[in-house]
Design an enzyme around this catalytic site. Structure first.
Site, PDB file in Angstrom:
ATOM      1  N   GLU A   7      85.478  46.209  91.133  1.00 57.60           N
ATOM      2  CA  GLU A   7      83.713  45.736  91.090  1.00 57.60           C
ATOM      3  C   GLU A   7      83.041  46.433  92.813  1.00 57.60           C
ATOM      4  O   GLU A   7      84.194  45.757  93.471  1.00 57.60           O
ATOM      5  CB  GLU A   7      83.402  44.573  90.573  1.00 57.60           C
ATOM      6  CG  GLU A   7      82.150  44.109  90.677  1.00 57.60           C
ATOM      7  CD  GLU A   7      81.229  42.490  89.892  1.00 57.60           C
ATOM      8  OE1 GLU A   7      80.684  42.644  89.024  1.00 57.60           O
ATOM      9  OE2 GLU A   7      82.072  42.456  90.005  1.00 57.60           O
ATOM     10  N   GLU A  54      82.056  33.049  83.338  1.00 53.09           N
ATOM     11  CA  GLU A  54      81.027  34.245  83.454  1.00 53.09           C
ATOM     12  C   GLU A  54      81.416  35.157  84.513  1.00 53.09           C
ATOM     13  O   GLU A  54      81.421  34.311  85.674  1.00 53.09           O
ATOM     14  CB  GLU A  54      80.528  34.098  82.902  1.00 53.09           C
ATOM     15  CG  GLU A  54      79.692  33.929  81.567  1.00 53.09           C
ATOM     16  CD  GLU A  54      80.196  34.921  80.362  1.00 53.09           C
ATOM     17  OE1 GLU A  54      80.673  35.719  80.543  1.00 53.09           O
ATOM     18  OE2 GLU A  54      80.303  34.720  79.226  1.00 53.09           O
ATOM     19  N   CYS A  89      75.642  40.997  87.799  1.00 52.29           N
ATOM     20  CA  CYS A  89      77.211  41.500  87.534  1.00 52.29           C
ATOM     21  C   CYS A  89      77.713  42.340  86.209  1.00 52.29           C
ATOM     22  O   CYS A  89      77.809  43.255  85.794  1.00 52.29           O
ATOM     23  CB  CYS A  89      77.962  39.901  86.546  1.00 52.29           C
ATOM     24  SG  CYS A  89      76.406  38.873  86.342  1.00 52.29           S
TER      25      CYS A  89
END
Length: 479
Positions: A380, A250, A284
């Site tokens: 990100e 992940e 996240c």
């Protein structure tokens, strides 16, 4: 005076053979050392893996209800120590007291949840097409699970990996992130007190290049679960799959919230701000892109700027609106993205500056006039920076939302039920929310992403979390 921490190997707290250590410091007061940890190497990690391998058969043979009792007791022990765990998490990672307390509670709940689920493991009975035959499945653990966890949720993410792995009957070796490993040591201590046999859980601190790489590549590790950056995750995947390990990754996100023409701008601003600026944007699943219909765009920008301007960062122990970044390098990364966004022509509506005080503090930032091709809309940031992107209709909004390499969490704010249903169908994300912030997860449902956010192999949490750590054997019993 700081705490002196050790590795936990074979049921004992032990120093690294390197003799080297590293320190964790308070991100709101970087001169304050919180604890000292072993700077372990491959040899230390191999010792931990050997201890896990030696303990795995006994733990696998332990009845599920007995394993569950250990996990349930662990949850109760963590609950008794909640205040101390919360303060440790604040001082090492920087969350506000409320955010840290919520995360600790989640870890407690996870151990209780999987404590109860352990009794349900075993298999299923099927009807055979032949006479005088029993047909059933038998669920078994994989063996040794290697876990590599991040700093941003330093107790919740380790808990949702450790608990299902142990519930399923696996032994575990975990490498917590070096910026905030203390709460994982506390989990190990609670598990030992709860009666977990020696060697079933092992904790090794140190660099990913030594500890993480050894876990990923060791022949006695049967499964690897990793949460962290996409770049590191891909390296872990390549290493672990060379000898056929089961792998679960992940990774990053670039999470959108689509604000439709029917949305109330003030309500949408509340939802987006909570998702963008909570936990200092260091999640996240944080909302980093607000994709807003042009009819409500200006009103939304004004409203979300008001939300950002009202946030007062401070030391997390005093439970402010927002805490600091976890480290100087994370702060510098956020400031660099702010600079890049300005250079590429986005309009800085508010924030993006450091505070004139000690610690890794930054104002939450809001950018308008962001184009989907800009760096701020594609990469990100992992900080409290929101890109607001105008779109002319719902179809364009979905295209923009999907126009990134990531696909973790996504939200839509709308009063149009047709739009909400279409968004669920068309968005490329593993978690989809309607009129809710992109952050926040229930522990009993699957969690995971798509595209570069995940290996797309196995989900975490709930029953899906157990699936990763088990394998089924089908039995034909002709009596």
């Amino acid at each position: 005076m700081s705490d002196q921490r050790l590795n936990f190997i074979g049921g004992e707290w032990t120093e690294s053979q390197t003799g080297e250590t590293f320190e964790t410091t308070d991100p709101a007061n970087p001169e304050e050392v919180i604890a000292t940890y072993p700077q372990s190497d491959a040899a230390d990690t191999e010792r931990a893996i050997e201890a896990a391998a030696e303990a795995s058969d006994e733990w696998a043979a332990t009845p599920g209800p007995e394993r569950g009792r250990v996990l349930t007791k662990t949850g109760s022990l963590l609950d008794r120590r909640k205040d101390d765990l919360t303060e440790l998490l604040v001082r090492e990672e920087g969350k506000t007291r409320s955010e840290a307390g919520g995360e600790v509670q989640r870890a407690i709940d996870i151990f209780h949840y999987y404590g109860s689920k352990a009794s349900d493991l075993g298999g299923t009975v099927k009807s055979s097409s032949a006479r005088d035959t029993n047909l059933y499945t038998k669920t078994e653990p994989l063996g040794v699970a290697g876990l590599i966890t991040p700093w941003n949720y330093p107790i919740a993410i380790p808990a949702w990996k450790i608990a299902p792995a142990l519930a399923a009957g696996n032994a575990v070796v975990i490498k917590p992130a070096s910026l905030a490993p203390g709460v994982v040591h506390e989990i190990a201590d609670a598990l030992a007190e709860a009666g977990l046999p020696d060697g079933v859980l092992n904790v090794v601190t140190g660099p990913g290049s030594e500890v993480g790489a050894t876990i990923a590549g060791h022949e006695d590790v049967d499964a690897v679960s990793f949460t962290g950056s996409t770049a590191v995750g891909n390296t872990v995947y390549d290493t672990a799959t060379e000898d056929g390990k089961r792998v679960q990754l992940e990774m990053g996100g670039k999470n959108p919230t689509l604000v439709g023409a029917s949305a109330d701008a003030e309500e949408a601003a509340d939802i987006v701000a909570d998702g963008a600026f909570g936990v200092t944007g260091q999640a996240c699943t944080a909302c980093s892109r607000a994709i807003v219909h042009e009819e409500v765009y200006d009103e939304f920008v004004d409203a979300v700027v008001d939300r950002a301007a009202a946030i007062e960062p401070d030391h997390g122990i005093d439970d402010p609106d927002m805490g600091p970044h976890v480290s100087e390098s994370e702060l510098e990364s956020t400031l660099e993205y702010v600079e890049i966004a300005e250079d590429e022509g986005a309009t800085l509506e508010y924030g993006g500056s450091t505070l004139d005080r000690e610690g890794y503090f930054v104002e939450p930032a809001v950018f308008s006039d962001v184009d989907s091709e800009m760096t701020l809309a594609q990469e990100e940031v992992f900080g409290p920076v929101l890109a607001v992107i105008p779109v002319s209709d719902f179809d364009e909004g979905v295209r923009v939302a999907n126009d990134v390499d990531f696909g973790l969490s996504a939200g839509v704010v709308t009063d149009d039920h047709t739009e909400a249903n279409r968004f669920v169908e068309e968005i490329e994300a593993g978690v989809v929310k309607i009129n809710e912030k992109t952050t926040g997860l229930e522990l009993h449902v699957p969690f995971g992403g798509m595209k570069d956010s995940s290996s797309e192999t196995y989900r975490e949490q709930g029953d899906a979390g157990l699936d990763f750590y088990t394998i089924s054997k089908t039995v034909y019993d002709n009596y």
